[in-house]
Design a protein around this motif. Sequence first.
Motif, mmCIF file in Angstrom:
data_model
loop_
_atom_site.group_PDB
_atom_site.id
_atom_site.type_symbol
_atom_site.label_atom_id
_atom_site.label_comp_id
_atom_site.label_asym_id
_atom_site.label_seq_id
_atom_site.Cartn_x
_atom_site.Cartn_y
_atom_site.Cartn_z
ATOM 1 N N SER A 21 -22.677 40.527 43.000
ATOM 2 C CA SER A 21 -22.193 39.945 44.261
ATOM 3 C C SER A 21 -23.027 38.718 44.603
ATOM 4 O O SER A 21 -23.964 38.359 43.881
ATOM 5 C CB SER A 21 -22.223 40.972 45.394
ATOM 6 N N ALA A 22 -22.664 38.087 45.713
ATOM 7 C CA ALA A 22 -23.349 36.852 46.117
ATOM 8 C C ALA A 22 -24.824 37.124 46.362
ATOM 9 O O ALA A 22 -25.173 37.999 47.148
ATOM 10 C CB ALA A 22 -22.696 36.318 47.390
ATOM 11 N N PRO A 24 -29.073 35.114 45.446
ATOM 12 C CA PRO A 24 -29.705 33.970 44.777
ATOM 13 C C PRO A 24 -29.562 34.023 43.250
ATOM 14 O O PRO A 24 -29.663 33.003 42.578
ATOM 15 C CB PRO A 24 -31.174 34.100 45.188
ATOM 16 N N SER A 47 -23.206 32.239 49.188
ATOM 17 C CA SER A 47 -22.341 31.610 50.192
ATOM 18 C C SER A 47 -22.742 30.185 50.502
ATOM 19 O O SER A 47 -23.921 29.838 50.534
ATOM 20 C CB SER A 47 -22.422 32.384 51.508
ATOM 21 N N TYR A 85 -32.328 27.741 49.345
ATOM 22 C CA TYR A 85 -31.300 28.660 48.845
ATOM 23 C C TYR A 85 -30.234 27.848 48.119
ATOM 24 O O TYR A 85 -30.340 27.551 46.942
ATOM 25 C CB TYR A 85 -30.747 29.482 50.011
ATOM 26 N N ASN A 137 -16.974 35.444 53.794
ATOM 27 C CA ASN A 137 -17.909 36.388 54.397
ATOM 28 C C ASN A 137 -17.984 36.107 55.897
ATOM 29 O O ASN A 137 -18.410 35.032 56.314
ATOM 30 C CB ASN A 137 -19.287 36.207 53.738
ATOM 31 N N LYS A 174 -15.167 39.621 53.206
ATOM 32 C CA LYS A 174 -16.321 40.524 53.255
ATOM 33 C C LYS A 174 -16.725 40.714 54.711
ATOM 34 O O LYS A 174 -16.961 39.731 55.424
ATOM 35 C CB LYS A 174 -17.467 39.874 52.463
ATOM 36 N N TYR A 204 -28.921 42.293 58.365
ATOM 37 C CA TYR A 204 -30.374 42.317 58.267
ATOM 38 C C TYR A 204 -30.966 42.562 59.647
ATOM 39 O O TYR A 204 -30.586 41.933 60.623
ATOM 40 C CB TYR A 204 -30.874 41.021 57.621
ATOM 41 N N LEU A 221 -34.529 44.935 50.396
ATOM 42 C CA LEU A 221 -33.410 45.204 49.487
ATOM 43 C C LEU A 221 -32.892 46.607 49.758
ATOM 44 O O LEU A 221 -33.613 47.460 50.300
ATOM 45 C CB LEU A 221 -33.873 45.050 48.036
ATOM 46 N N SER A 222 -31.645 46.842 49.393
ATOM 47 C CA SER A 222 -31.028 48.137 49.692
ATOM 48 C C SER A 222 -31.552 49.221 48.748
ATOM 49 O O SER A 222 -32.266 48.939 47.781
ATOM 50 C CB SER A 222 -29.510 48.029 49.539
ATOM 51 N N SER A 248 -19.660 47.125 48.054
ATOM 52 C CA SER A 248 -20.912 46.365 48.072
ATOM 53 C C SER A 248 -21.878 47.031 49.041
ATOM 54 O O SER A 248 -21.505 47.302 50.192
ATOM 55 C CB SER A 248 -20.648 44.919 48.503
ATOM 56 N N THR A 249 -23.064 47.251 48.606
ATOM 57 C CA THR A 249 -24.217 47.867 49.272
ATOM 58 C C THR A 249 -24.551 49.211 48.640
ATOM 59 O O THR A 249 -23.772 50.180 48.736
ATOM 60 C CB THR A 249 -24.053 48.070 50.794
ATOM 61 N N GLY A 250 -25.696 49.222 47.983
ATOM 62 C CA GLY A 250 -26.244 50.481 47.483
ATOM 63 C C GLY A 250 -25.875 50.840 46.056
ATOM 64 O O GLY A 250 -26.169 51.952 45.621
ATOM 65 N N ALA A 271 -26.202 43.447 44.168
ATOM 66 C CA ALA A 271 -27.129 42.344 44.463
ATOM 67 C C ALA A 271 -28.563 42.867 44.357
ATOM 68 O O ALA A 271 -29.300 42.490 43.443
ATOM 69 C CB ALA A 271 -26.859 41.746 45.836
ATOM 70 N N SER A 272 -28.959 43.795 45.257
ATOM 71 C CA SER A 272 -30.356 44.262 45.272
ATOM 72 C C SER A 272 -30.796 44.801 43.913
ATOM 73 O O SER A 272 -31.908 44.511 43.446
ATOM 74 C CB SER A 272 -30.538 45.355 46.331
ATOM 75 N N LEU A 275 -31.472 41.959 41.719
ATOM 76 C CA LEU A 275 -32.650 41.189 42.140
ATOM 77 C C LEU A 275 -33.932 41.957 41.801
ATOM 78 O O LEU A 275 -34.950 41.366 41.451
ATOM 79 C CB LEU A 275 -32.588 40.900 43.651
HETATM 80 C C1 LIG Z 1 -31.528 37.702 48.983
HETATM 81 C C2 LIG Z 1 -30.068 37.982 49.252
HETATM 82 C C3 LIG Z 1 -29.198 36.911 49.452
HETATM 83 C C4 LIG Z 1 -27.845 37.153 49.719
HETATM 84 N N1 LIG Z 1 -27.009 36.103 49.906
HETATM 85 C C5 LIG Z 1 -25.695 36.351 50.171
HETATM 86 C C6 LIG Z 1 -24.786 35.285 50.353
HETATM 87 O O1 LIG Z 1 -25.134 34.103 50.240
HETATM 88 N N2 LIG Z 1 -23.501 35.589 50.646
HETATM 89 C C7 LIG Z 1 -23.060 36.877 50.753
HETATM 90 O O2 LIG Z 1 -21.868 37.105 50.994
HETATM 91 N N3 LIG Z 1 -23.898 37.911 50.570
HETATM 92 C C8 LIG Z 1 -25.191 37.671 50.295
HETATM 93 N N4 LIG Z 1 -26.032 38.726 50.114
HETATM 94 C C9 LIG Z 1 -25.517 40.079 50.291
HETATM 95 C C10 LIG Z 1 -25.149 40.732 48.949
HETATM 96 O O3 LIG Z 1 -24.100 40.036 48.305
HETATM 97 C C11 LIG Z 1 -24.708 42.184 49.153
HETATM 98 O O4 LIG Z 1 -23.487 42.253 49.858
HETATM 99 C C12 LIG Z 1 -25.737 43.026 49.905
HETATM 100 O O5 LIG Z 1 -27.045 42.717 49.489
HETATM 101 C C13 LIG Z 1 -25.493 44.498 49.674
HETATM 102 O O6 LIG Z 1 -25.444 44.807 48.303
HETATM 103 P P1 LIG Z 1 -26.713 45.442 47.521
HETATM 104 O O7 LIG Z 1 -26.965 46.763 48.107
HETATM 105 O O8 LIG Z 1 -26.266 45.510 46.084
HETATM 106 O O9 LIG Z 1 -27.852 44.500 47.718
HETATM 107 C C14 LIG Z 1 -27.378 38.497 49.810
HETATM 108 C C15 LIG Z 1 -28.264 39.550 49.582
HETATM 109 C C16 LIG Z 1 -29.583 39.317 49.300
HETATM 110 C C17 LIG Z 1 -30.503 40.490 49.063
#
Ligand SMILES: Cc1cc2nc3c(=O)[nH]c(=O)nc-3n(C[C@H](O)[C@H](O)[C@H](O)COP(=O)(O)O)c2cc1C
Length: 335
Positions: A21-22, A24, A47, A85, A137, A174, A204, A221-222, A248-250, A271-272, A275
């Motif tokens: 997902s979105a 860095p 984004s 970013y 989003n 989203k 956040y 992070l999640s 998305s999330t978790g 994402a997390s 990362l």
């Molecule tokens: C450092 C960071 C930057 C993120 N930047 C974006 C972003 O630019 N646009 C977006 O829609 N979500 C962004 N997210 C959210 C993630 O895409 C994702 O929806 C969210 O972290 C939950 O998923 P996860 O549990 O896999 O981290 C970002 C998340 C993190 C941790």
Amino acid sequence: MTVDMSTRYLGFELKSPVLPSASPLTGDIDHILALVEAGAPAIVLPSLFEEQIEHDAMAVHFGLELGADGFGEAPGGYLPSLDSYNTGPEDYLELMRRARAEAGVPVIASLNGVSSGGWTLYARVLEDNGVDALELNIYKVAADVEMSSADVELSYLHLVETVRDAVELPLAVKVGPYFSSMASMARRLGEAGADGLVLFNRFYQPDIDLETLGVAPNLRLSTSDELRLVLRWMAILHGRIEPDLAASTGVHEWDDAAKAILAGATVVMMASGLLKHGPHRLSEVQKGLESWLTDNDYASVAQARGSLSQSSVPDPSAFERSNYMKTLTSYAPSW
Ligand SMILES: Cc1cc2nc3c(=O)[nH]c(=O)nc-3n(C[C@H](O)[C@H](O)[C@H](O)COP(=O)(O)O)c2cc1C
């Protein structure tokens, strides 16, 4: 027997259901290519924020009708530094073009905003420059004491309709989970033009620093525990609304991905987990998911999808309520 891992998301035939997902990590071409190497069947770019578009001279260059909704009482005053970013529309377009040219998978750009102002026309700029799909989003903390929940919901729907009218691209939306009636909101987002819903945005939570007596930005992070809210809504919405569902999330491990698909997810997004561990985590999750499906005699992801959803439950609210009561009444303290 090999499992058919393919999935159709936003009209694209993807070879597997696990996407980055979105974040860095999708913000530079080397990491994008590493993710594709690890098996990413599509990429969601970080984004581009409404505030970046509204502020950037490029927007003027593109002849956009700027500032229809403006920034209220803070004309640019609350804008965080986004320099490190992504640096604005021009660089964003360049990243998108390179990703499309080099990655060989569908590239989904992400626009992030709240107002239905002129910035939304940037969706068309992305479309004209060849992006494959768009994720919108909507990240809004509804803090206006005069604004009712109905007003907030209408503002979401209006924004989706505005972007839908601007482009013909496949459109995912989203959002966060904080609606009084998430199920109805999900249906209406589909009716407003969303081909997919990415559930959920992670809000956040700021902390207070007692040393500086300031508000401390706090990005944690999640963990896999946060998947449960997503599972609930995947299971309720699967089979009840039109749009594809992206979890998305978790999602950190293969078993998180398996649970999300059993609950009804069309795709899972990470994402997390990426990362924390790096792009290769995506292939570990994919392989673990494939092994589990094989061991459990599923022929395909499609066969597994939604098999533990509530699509055959006539009244999910009553079902949730009875589970809630069962959970509370069966709790036994461990001491
Ligand atoms: C450092 C960071 C930057 C993120 N930047 C974006 C972003 O630019 N646009 C977006 O829609 N979500 C962004 N997210 C959210 C993630 O895409 C994702 O929806 C969210 O972290 C939950 O998923 P996860 O549990 O896999 O981290 C970002 C998340 C993190 C941790």
